[in-house]
Design a protein around this motif. Structure first.
Motif, mmCIF file in Angstrom:
data_model
loop_
_atom_site.group_PDB
_atom_site.id
_atom_site.type_symbol
_atom_site.label_atom_id
_atom_site.label_comp_id
_atom_site.label_asym_id
_atom_site.label_seq_id
_atom_site.Cartn_x
_atom_site.Cartn_y
_atom_site.Cartn_z
ATOM 1 N N ALA A 74 0.826 -1.210 0.000
ATOM 2 C CA ALA A 74 0.000 0.000 0.000
ATOM 3 C C ALA A 74 0.858 1.257 0.000
ATOM 4 C CB ALA A 74 -0.938 -0.012 1.201
ATOM 5 N N GLU A 75 1.929 1.243 0.767
ATOM 6 C CA GLU A 75 2.793 2.422 0.833
ATOM 7 C C GLU A 75 3.557 2.651 -0.467
ATOM 8 O OE1 GLU A 75 4.941 1.496 4.441
ATOM 9 O OE2 GLU A 75 3.609 2.796 5.614
ATOM 10 N N GLU A 76 3.887 1.577 -1.188
ATOM 11 C CA GLU A 76 4.648 1.680 -2.441
ATOM 12 C C GLU A 76 3.796 2.165 -3.614
ATOM 13 O OE1 GLU A 76 6.069 -2.269 -3.058
ATOM 14 O OE2 GLU A 76 7.677 -2.079 -1.578
ATOM 15 N N CYS A 77 2.489 1.984 -3.530
ATOM 16 C CA CYS A 77 1.598 2.278 -4.663
ATOM 17 C C CYS A 77 1.129 3.725 -4.678
ATOM 18 C CB CYS A 77 0.377 1.363 -4.609
ATOM 19 S SG CYS A 77 0.813 -0.333 -4.980
ATOM 20 N N LEU A 95 -6.255 -0.525 6.086
ATOM 21 C CA LEU A 95 -5.104 0.362 5.939
ATOM 22 C C LEU A 95 -5.256 1.611 6.800
ATOM 23 C CD1 LEU A 95 -4.694 0.068 2.075
ATOM 24 C CD2 LEU A 95 -3.351 -1.108 3.841
ATOM 25 N N PRO A 96 -4.138 2.172 7.256
ATOM 26 C CA PRO A 96 -4.211 3.390 8.067
ATOM 27 C C PRO A 96 -4.821 4.552 7.280
ATOM 28 C CG PRO A 96 -1.909 2.756 7.647
ATOM 29 C CD PRO A 96 -2.770 1.718 7.039
ATOM 30 N N SER A 97 -5.465 5.440 8.004
ATOM 31 C CA SER A 97 -6.188 6.549 7.362
ATOM 32 C C SER A 97 -5.275 7.412 6.499
ATOM 33 C CB SER A 97 -6.907 7.399 8.403
ATOM 34 O OG SER A 97 -5.981 7.924 9.329
ATOM 35 N N ARG A 98 -3.989 7.484 6.811
ATOM 36 C CA ARG A 98 -3.065 8.289 6.004
ATOM 37 C C ARG A 98 -2.952 7.771 4.568
ATOM 38 N NH1 ARG A 98 1.765 5.423 5.799
ATOM 39 N NH2 ARG A 98 2.012 3.918 7.487
ATOM 40 N N LEU A 99 -3.354 6.515 4.335
ATOM 41 C CA LEU A 99 -3.284 5.927 2.995
ATOM 42 C C LEU A 99 -4.626 5.943 2.257
ATOM 43 C CD1 LEU A 99 -0.968 2.868 3.729
ATOM 44 C CD2 LEU A 99 -0.333 5.087 2.764
ATOM 45 N N HIS A 100 -5.670 6.397 2.904
ATOM 46 C CA HIS A 100 -7.006 6.368 2.299
ATOM 47 C C HIS A 100 -7.112 7.225 1.046
ATOM 48 C CE1 HIS A 100 -9.266 4.728 6.071
ATOM 49 N NE2 HIS A 100 -8.217 3.986 5.725
ATOM 50 N N THR A 101 -6.270 8.232 0.912
ATOM 51 C CA THR A 101 -6.317 9.073 -0.287
ATOM 52 C C THR A 101 -5.844 8.322 -1.527
ATOM 53 O OG1 THR A 101 -4.112 9.951 0.191
ATOM 54 C CG2 THR A 101 -6.012 11.231 0.984
ATOM 55 N N LYS A 102 -5.204 7.168 -1.345
ATOM 56 C CA LYS A 102 -4.743 6.346 -2.468
ATOM 57 C C LYS A 102 -5.800 5.345 -2.927
ATOM 58 C CE LYS A 102 0.166 6.135 -1.220
ATOM 59 N NZ LYS A 102 1.296 5.185 -1.128
ATOM 60 N N ILE A 103 -6.870 5.167 -2.158
ATOM 61 C CA ILE A 103 -7.866 4.128 -2.430
ATOM 62 C C ILE A 103 -8.957 4.678 -3.355
ATOM 63 C CG2 ILE A 103 -9.578 2.578 -1.419
ATOM 64 C CD1 ILE A 103 -7.861 2.647 1.185
ATOM 65 N N TYR A 104 -9.208 3.946 -4.440
ATOM 66 C CA TYR A 104 -10.196 4.356 -5.444
ATOM 67 C C TYR A 104 -11.046 3.160 -5.858
ATOM 68 C CZ TYR A 104 -7.299 8.497 -6.093
ATOM 69 O OH TYR A 104 -6.591 9.654 -5.887
ATOM 70 N N PRO A 105 -12.291 3.419 -6.250
ATOM 71 C CA PRO A 105 -13.072 2.334 -6.875
ATOM 72 C C PRO A 105 -12.581 2.122 -8.306
ATOM 73 C CG PRO A 105 -14.376 4.345 -6.769
ATOM 74 C CD PRO A 105 -13.065 4.637 -6.078
ATOM 75 N N PHE A 106 -12.617 0.898 -8.769
ATOM 76 C CA PHE A 106 -12.197 0.561 -10.127
ATOM 77 C C PHE A 106 -13.037 1.311 -11.162
ATOM 78 C CE2 PHE A 106 -12.544 -2.298 -13.873
ATOM 79 C CZ PHE A 106 -11.213 -2.319 -14.251
ATOM 80 N N ALA A 107 -14.343 1.357 -10.932
ATOM 81 C CA ALA A 107 -15.277 2.029 -11.846
ATOM 82 C C ALA A 107 -16.477 2.502 -11.025
ATOM 83 C CB ALA A 107 -15.717 1.065 -12.943
ATOM 84 N N GLU A 108 -17.341 3.278 -11.652
ATOM 85 C CA GLU A 108 -18.557 3.728 -10.960
ATOM 86 C C GLU A 108 -19.403 2.538 -10.529
ATOM 87 O OE1 GLU A 108 -20.917 6.780 -12.784
ATOM 88 O OE2 GLU A 108 -19.118 7.861 -13.438
ATOM 89 N N GLU A 109 -19.449 1.539 -11.378
ATOM 90 C CA GLU A 109 -20.225 0.333 -11.094
ATOM 91 C C GLU A 109 -19.280 -0.769 -10.614
ATOM 92 O OE1 GLU A 109 -23.136 -2.804 -13.480
ATOM 93 O OE2 GLU A 109 -22.414 -1.008 -14.488
ATOM 94 N N SER A 110 -19.623 -1.410 -9.508
ATOM 95 C CA SER A 110 -18.812 -2.508 -8.999
ATOM 96 C C SER A 110 -18.738 -3.643 -10.011
ATOM 97 C CB SER A 110 -19.420 -3.051 -7.698
ATOM 98 O OG SER A 110 -19.225 -2.141 -6.640
#
Length: 139
Positions: A74-77, A95-110
């Protein structure tokens, strides 16, 4: 060069499909895939996903096995991409909250899990569309 990781529940169907579709589309992004669970740890890519790779002539690593997401990855990505809304929610818990800005959905639809639906063609269609969108975003 940007580094991304696609994440699904088991890392045997959707996320490895996205990993190798994306690698087939561009070499300008470093791509990996992981799981939110350890359920399939060490297991190979699902035979349904392997059949899709063969049918559409997508090169893949036949020795790849499921790996769970970890803090180091997670830290490397630059981008941590959940294949469905539950994966995104699980990643935010893991994952720690400091990494949440890196998390995205793949697309609008799961992207539905073909392990449950059995529809690897539909998953492939959605993964291809999503990977093209991510490629355009990143390259």
């Amino acid at each position: 060069m940007k580094k991304i990781v696609f994440v699904c529940l088991g890392n045997i169907c959707r996320s490895p499909m996205a990993e190798f579709v994306m690698k087939n589309l561009t070499d300008q992004v470093i791509v990996e895939s992981r799981a939110t669970s350890a359920w399939e740890h060490g297991n190979p890519i699902h035979r349904g996903t392997q059949q899709i790779f063969k049918q559409y002539q997508i090169p893949y690593d036949s020795h790849k096995t499921s790996q769970k997401m970890n803090l180091e990855t997670a830290e490397e990505c630059d981008y941590i991409i959940g294949m469905d809304s539950q994966n995104v929610a699980d990643l935010k818990k893991m994952l720690p909250s400091r990494l949440h800005t890196k998390i995205y959905p793949f697309a609008e639809e799961s992207v539905p899990d073909p392990w449950y639906t059995g529809d690897f063609e539909e998953t492939y269609r959605m993964v291809t569309e999503g990977c093209l969108a991510w490629k355009n975003r990143l390259v």
